[in-house]
Design a protein around this motif. Structure first.
Motif, PDB file in Angstrom:
ATOM      1  N   GLY A   1      10.029 -11.385  -2.249  1.00  0.00           N
ATOM      2  CA  GLY A   1      10.376 -12.965  -1.918  1.00  0.00           C
ATOM      3  C   GLY A   1       9.604 -13.424  -0.980  1.00  0.00           C
ATOM      4  N   VAL A   2      10.402 -14.097  -0.009  1.00  0.00           N
ATOM      5  CA  VAL A   2       9.700 -15.160   0.224  1.00  0.00           C
ATOM      6  C   VAL A   2       9.775 -15.178   1.716  1.00  0.00           C
ATOM      7  N   VAL A   3       8.353 -15.572   2.070  1.00  0.00           N
ATOM      8  CA  VAL A   3       8.372 -14.917   3.390  1.00  0.00           C
ATOM      9  C   VAL A   3       7.807 -16.709   4.161  1.00  0.00           C
ATOM     10  N   GLN A   4       7.762 -17.004   5.185  1.00  0.00           N
ATOM     11  CA  GLN A   4       6.958 -18.372   5.385  1.00  0.00           C
ATOM     12  C   GLN A   4       5.229 -17.520   5.691  1.00  0.00           C
ATOM     13  N   ALA A   5       3.982 -18.030   5.707  1.00  0.00           N
ATOM     14  CA  ALA A   5       3.025 -17.551   5.751  1.00  0.00           C
ATOM     15  C   ALA A   5       2.865 -16.650   7.511  1.00  0.00           C
ATOM     16  N   GLY A   6       2.151 -16.331   7.520  1.00  0.00           N
ATOM     17  CA  GLY A   6       1.924 -16.043   8.856  1.00  0.00           C
ATOM     18  C   GLY A   6       2.923 -14.885   9.174  1.00  0.00           C
ATOM     19  N   GLY A   7       4.479 -14.414   8.129  1.00  0.00           N
ATOM     20  CA  GLY A   7       4.778 -12.979   7.860  1.00  0.00           C
ATOM     21  C   GLY A   7       4.742 -12.261   7.445  1.00  0.00           C
ATOM     22  N   SER A   8       5.820 -11.429   7.297  1.00  0.00           N
ATOM     23  CA  SER A   8       5.180  -9.894   5.948  1.00  0.00           C
ATOM     24  C   SER A   8       6.743  -9.798   5.537  1.00  0.00           C
ATOM     25  N   LEU A   9       5.695  -8.447   4.317  1.00  0.00           N
ATOM     26  CA  LEU A   9       6.553  -7.501   3.178  1.00  0.00           C
ATOM     27  C   LEU A   9       6.409  -6.196   2.911  1.00  0.00           C
ATOM     28  N   ARG A  10       6.655  -5.142   2.339  1.00  0.00           N
ATOM     29  CA  ARG A  10       6.674  -4.431   2.160  1.00  0.00           C
ATOM     30  C   ARG A  10       7.278  -4.221   0.515  1.00  0.00           C
ATOM     31  N   LEU A  11       5.680  -4.057  -0.025  1.00  0.00           N
ATOM     32  CA  LEU A  11       6.856  -3.575  -1.836  1.00  0.00           C
ATOM     33  C   LEU A  11       7.064  -2.546  -1.556  1.00  0.00           C
ATOM     34  N   SER A  12       7.840  -1.975  -2.540  1.00  0.00           N
ATOM     35  CA  SER A  12       7.878  -0.265  -3.378  1.00  0.00           C
ATOM     36  C   SER A  12       7.186  -0.377  -4.559  1.00  0.00           C
ATOM     37  N   CYS A  13       7.087   0.561  -4.839  1.00  0.00           N
ATOM     38  CA  CYS A  13       6.533   0.685  -6.551  1.00  0.00           C
ATOM     39  C   CYS A  13       7.243   2.136  -6.718  1.00  0.00           C
ATOM     40  N   ALA A  14       8.126   2.126  -6.785  1.00  0.00           N
ATOM     41  CA  ALA A  14       9.064   4.223  -7.523  1.00  0.00           C
ATOM     42  C   ALA A  14       8.849   4.252  -8.652  1.00  0.00           C
ATOM     43  N   ALA A  15       8.517   5.757  -9.030  1.00  0.00           N
ATOM     44  CA  ALA A  15       7.862   5.838 -10.774  1.00  0.00           C
ATOM     45  C   ALA A  15       8.767   6.755 -10.957  1.00  0.00           C
ATOM     46  N   SER A  16       9.653   7.320 -11.622  1.00  0.00           N
ATOM     47  CA  SER A  16      10.289   8.538 -12.649  1.00  0.00           C
ATOM     48  C   SER A  16       9.665   9.098 -13.120  1.00  0.00           C
ATOM     49  N   THR A  17       8.889   9.810 -12.614  1.00  0.00           N
ATOM     50  CA  THR A  17       8.201  10.604 -12.516  1.00  0.00           C
ATOM     51  C   THR A  17       8.389  12.354 -12.122  1.00  0.00           C
ATOM     52  N   ARG A  18       7.928  13.479 -12.739  1.00  0.00           N
ATOM     53  CA  ARG A  18       7.761  14.578 -11.678  1.00  0.00           C
ATOM     54  C   ARG A  18       6.210  14.900 -11.903  1.00  0.00           C
ATOM     55  N   THR A  19       5.451  14.175 -12.307  1.00  0.00           N
ATOM     56  CA  THR A  19       3.891  13.636 -11.939  1.00  0.00           C
ATOM     57  C   THR A  19       3.148  13.150 -11.346  1.00  0.00           C
ATOM     58  N   PHE A  20       4.444  12.029 -10.636  1.00  0.00           N
ATOM     59  CA  PHE A  20       3.706  10.886  -9.150  1.00  0.00           C
ATOM     60  C   PHE A  20       2.429  11.488  -8.723  1.00  0.00           C
ATOM     61  N   GLY A  21       2.445  12.862  -8.613  1.00  0.00           N
ATOM     62  CA  GLY A  21       1.610  12.755  -8.087  1.00  0.00           C
ATOM     63  C   GLY A  21       0.701  13.028  -8.206  1.00  0.00           C
ATOM     64  N   ASN A  22       0.255  13.040  -9.554  1.00  0.00           N
ATOM     65  CA  ASN A  22      -0.734  13.243 -10.141  1.00  0.00           C
ATOM     66  C   ASN A  22      -1.810  12.079 -10.317  1.00  0.00           C
ATOM     67  N   TYR A  23      -1.425  10.742  -9.944  1.00  0.00           N
ATOM     68  CA  TYR A  23      -1.500   9.813 -10.706  1.00  0.00           C
ATOM     69  C   TYR A  23      -2.366   8.597  -8.986  1.00  0.00           C
ATOM     70  N   ALA A  24      -3.534   8.466  -9.891  1.00  0.00           N
ATOM     71  CA  ALA A  24      -3.428   7.454  -8.672  1.00  0.00           C
ATOM     72  C   ALA A  24      -2.815   5.658  -8.970  1.00  0.00           C
ATOM     73  N   MET A  25      -2.568   5.175  -8.224  1.00  0.00           N
ATOM     74  CA  MET A  25      -1.566   3.834  -8.051  1.00  0.00           C
ATOM     75  C   MET A  25      -2.169   2.886  -8.062  1.00  0.00           C
ATOM     76  N   GLY A  26      -2.405   1.781  -7.780  1.00  0.00           N
ATOM     77  CA  GLY A  26      -3.059   0.418  -7.619  1.00  0.00           C
ATOM     78  C   GLY A  26      -2.077  -0.872  -7.660  1.00  0.00           C
ATOM     79  N   TRP A  27      -2.118  -1.702  -6.811  1.00  0.00           N
ATOM     80  CA  TRP A  27      -1.193  -2.669  -6.931  1.00  0.00           C
ATOM     81  C   TRP A  27      -2.352  -3.973  -7.221  1.00  0.00           C
ATOM     82  N   PHE A  28      -1.759  -4.617  -7.938  1.00  0.00           N
ATOM     83  CA  PHE A  28      -2.670  -6.026  -8.953  1.00  0.00           C
ATOM     84  C   PHE A  28      -1.748  -7.363  -8.797  1.00  0.00           C
ATOM     85  N   ARG A  29      -2.623  -8.221  -8.843  1.00  0.00           N
ATOM     86  CA  ARG A  29      -1.069  -9.812  -8.843  1.00  0.00           C
ATOM     87  C   ARG A  29      -1.411 -10.793  -9.838  1.00  0.00           C
ATOM     88  N   LEU A  30      -0.904 -11.176 -10.131  1.00  0.00           N
ATOM     89  CA  LEU A  30      -1.243 -13.056 -10.437  1.00  0.00           C
ATOM     90  C   LEU A  30      -0.282 -13.806 -10.383  1.00  0.00           C
TER      91      LEU A  30
END
Length: 122
Positions: free
Chosen positions: A10-39
């Motif tokens: 979303g849009v936020v002012q400098a100094g503010g906060s946001l929480r991103l979520s990433c949901a994965a539809s798999t029973r094996t989610f706990g087997n994977y490392a997860m990363g966040w990248f930005r562009l």
């Protein structure tokens, strides 16, 4: 097969906060490392943070260390990125990715989400 889906941008002012979520539809989610990248426009894809499959190991880029926190809930197949003290330089599309290792290289991640836009206004 893992299909990450990001949300929370979303849009936020400098100094503010946001929480991103990433949901994965798999029973094996706990087997994977997860990363966040930005562009960001005109820039290369940048590593932000990563977390091991169990959550015991976390990694951060120097630019976000101390401001962002990665966590995961394997019971909910979800990884989070809490972003505090946001700066205009954090403006980018944020992508979630799943892979076998907790590494900073995007080439080591096999599954990617569509991204969520984060805009920080000054």
């Amino acid at each position: 097969q893992v299909q990450p889906v990001e949300s929370g941008g979303g849009v936020v002012q400098a100094g503010g906060s946001l929480r991103l979520s990433c949901a994965a539809s798999t029973r094996t989610f706990g087997n994977y490392a997860m990363g966040w990248f930005r562009l960001a426009p005109g820039k290369e894809r940048e590593f932000v943070s990563a977390i091991s499959s169990s959550g015991a190991i976390t990694k951060y880029s120097d630019s976000v260390k101390g401001r962002f926190t990665i966590s995961r809930d394997n019971g909910k197949n979800t990884v989070y990125l809490q972003m505090n003290r946001l700066e205009p330089e954090d403006t980018a599309v944020y992508y979630c990715a799943a892979g076998p290792f907790t590494v900073i290289s995007p080439t080591q991640y096999d599954y990617w989400g569509q991204g969520t836009q984060v805009t920080v206004s000054s």
